[in-house]
Design a protein around this motif. Structure first.
Motif, PDB file in Angstrom:
ATOM      1  N   MET A  44       0.804  -1.044   0.023  1.00  0.00           N
ATOM      2  CA  MET A  44      -0.017   0.095  -0.015  1.00  0.00           C
ATOM      3  C   MET A  44       0.768   1.064   0.005  1.00  0.00           C
ATOM      4  N   ASN A  46       0.800   6.001  -0.739  1.00  0.00           N
ATOM      5  CA  ASN A  46       0.153   6.968  -0.486  1.00  0.00           C
ATOM      6  C   ASN A  46       1.026   7.472  -0.962  1.00  0.00           C
ATOM      7  N   SER A  66      -9.652  -6.433   2.695  1.00  0.00           N
ATOM      8  CA  SER A  66      -9.279  -5.947   3.741  1.00  0.00           C
ATOM      9  C   SER A  66      -7.852  -6.428   4.110  1.00  0.00           C
ATOM     10  N   TRP A  73      -2.062   4.472   9.269  1.00  0.00           N
ATOM     11  CA  TRP A  73      -2.400   5.797   8.133  1.00  0.00           C
ATOM     12  C   TRP A  73      -4.313   6.102   8.776  1.00  0.00           C
ATOM     13  N   GLU A  75      -7.556   6.629   8.797  1.00  0.00           N
ATOM     14  CA  GLU A  75      -9.349   7.162   8.205  1.00  0.00           C
ATOM     15  C   GLU A  75      -9.267   7.890   7.197  1.00  0.00           C
ATOM     16  N   SER A  77      -7.352   8.349   4.636  1.00  0.00           N
ATOM     17  CA  SER A  77      -6.547   8.264   3.265  1.00  0.00           C
ATOM     18  C   SER A  77      -6.235   7.365   1.706  1.00  0.00           C
ATOM     19  N   ILE A  92      -9.183   4.541   2.351  1.00  0.00           N
ATOM     20  CA  ILE A  92      -8.625   3.600   3.820  1.00  0.00           C
ATOM     21  C   ILE A  92     -10.402   3.748   4.950  1.00  0.00           C
ATOM     22  N   TYR A  94     -11.794   2.415   7.116  1.00  0.00           N
ATOM     23  CA  TYR A  94     -11.826   1.467   8.334  1.00  0.00           C
ATOM     24  C   TYR A  94     -10.543   1.044   9.019  1.00  0.00           C
ATOM     25  N   ARG A  95     -10.214   0.983  10.069  1.00  0.00           N
ATOM     26  CA  ARG A  95      -8.951   0.615  10.944  1.00  0.00           C
ATOM     27  C   ARG A  95      -8.894   0.096  12.159  1.00  0.00           C
ATOM     28  N   TYR A 107      -6.990  -3.104   8.370  1.00  0.00           N
ATOM     29  CA  TYR A 107      -7.533  -1.949   7.588  1.00  0.00           C
ATOM     30  C   TYR A 107      -8.652  -2.767   6.455  1.00  0.00           C
ATOM     31  N   ILE A 109     -10.429  -1.492   3.152  1.00  0.00           N
ATOM     32  CA  ILE A 109     -10.347  -0.736   2.145  1.00  0.00           C
ATOM     33  C   ILE A 109     -11.906  -0.603   0.934  1.00  0.00           C
TER      34      ILE A 109
END
Length: 137
Positions: A44, A46, A66, A73, A75, A77, A92, A94-95, A107, A109
Motif C-alpha cells: 500500500m 500513499n 481487508s 494510516w 481513515e 486516506s 481507507i 476502517y482501521r 484496514y 479499503i
C-alpha cells in the motif's frame, strides 16, 4: 454471462460512489460484494505523502479488501494497493489499531474509480478462490 455483466457494472458504480464516514456508525452490514478469504502479499502506498508499506491481504471483493500492515494510516486516506498484477486506487474506510496480541493494523479499503480492465482482472482473481456469485443483487 448476465451475472458477470451485472457484477462488473455494480463494482464499477460502487467504486465511483463517495464514502460517508457516518455509514460506519449505522452498525449494520451494508456489503454488496462477497468477501473472499485470501492470503497474499500486497503493498500500500500513499502517493500524496510518498509513503509505502508492505502488507498482507486477508480478504478481497469486487468493492474492496481487508489487509493488515505495520503502519497506522488514518481513515479517509487515499491510497494505492498493489497485489499481484493489480494496482487499485482505494480509500481507507476502517482501521483497527495494533493490540498486544496483534502487532499490525487492520484496514478496510474501498476501491475507488476502478476501471473495467482492472475489475476484469480482479474478478478473475476472485473466481480462482471462490465459485459462487460475487455480488448480492
Amino acid at each position: 454471462m448476465f451475472r458477470n455483466v451485472v457484477e462488473l457494472f455494480l463494482a464499477h458504480k460502487h467504486s465511483r460512489e463517495s464514502w460517508d464516514p457516518k455509514q460506519a456508525l449505522l452498525g449494520r452490514d451494508r456489503r454488496v460484494f462477497q468477501r473472499v478469504p485470501v492470503q497474499m502479499p500486497c503493498r500500500m502506498d500513499n502517493p500524496l505523502f510518498g509513503l509505502e508499506a508492505a502488507g498482507s491481504a486477508i480478504n478481497l471483493s469486487l468493492g474492496g479488501m481487508s489487509l493488515v500492515a505495520p503502519v497506522a494510516w488514518p481513515e479517509g486516506s487515499r491510497i494505492r494497493v498493489t497485489f499481484g498484477e493489480l494496482v487499485m486506487q482505494g480509500l481507507i474506510v476502517y482501521r483497527r489499531d495494533v493490540t498486544l496480541t496483534n502487532p499490525e493494523c487492520r484496514y478496510g479499503i474501498k476501491f475507488q474509480k476502478s476501471g473495467l480492465k482492472d475489475l476484469l482482472k480482479l474478478r478473475k482473481v476472485l473466481q480462482g478462490n471462490y465459485k459462487g456469485p460475487l455480488a448480492v443483487y
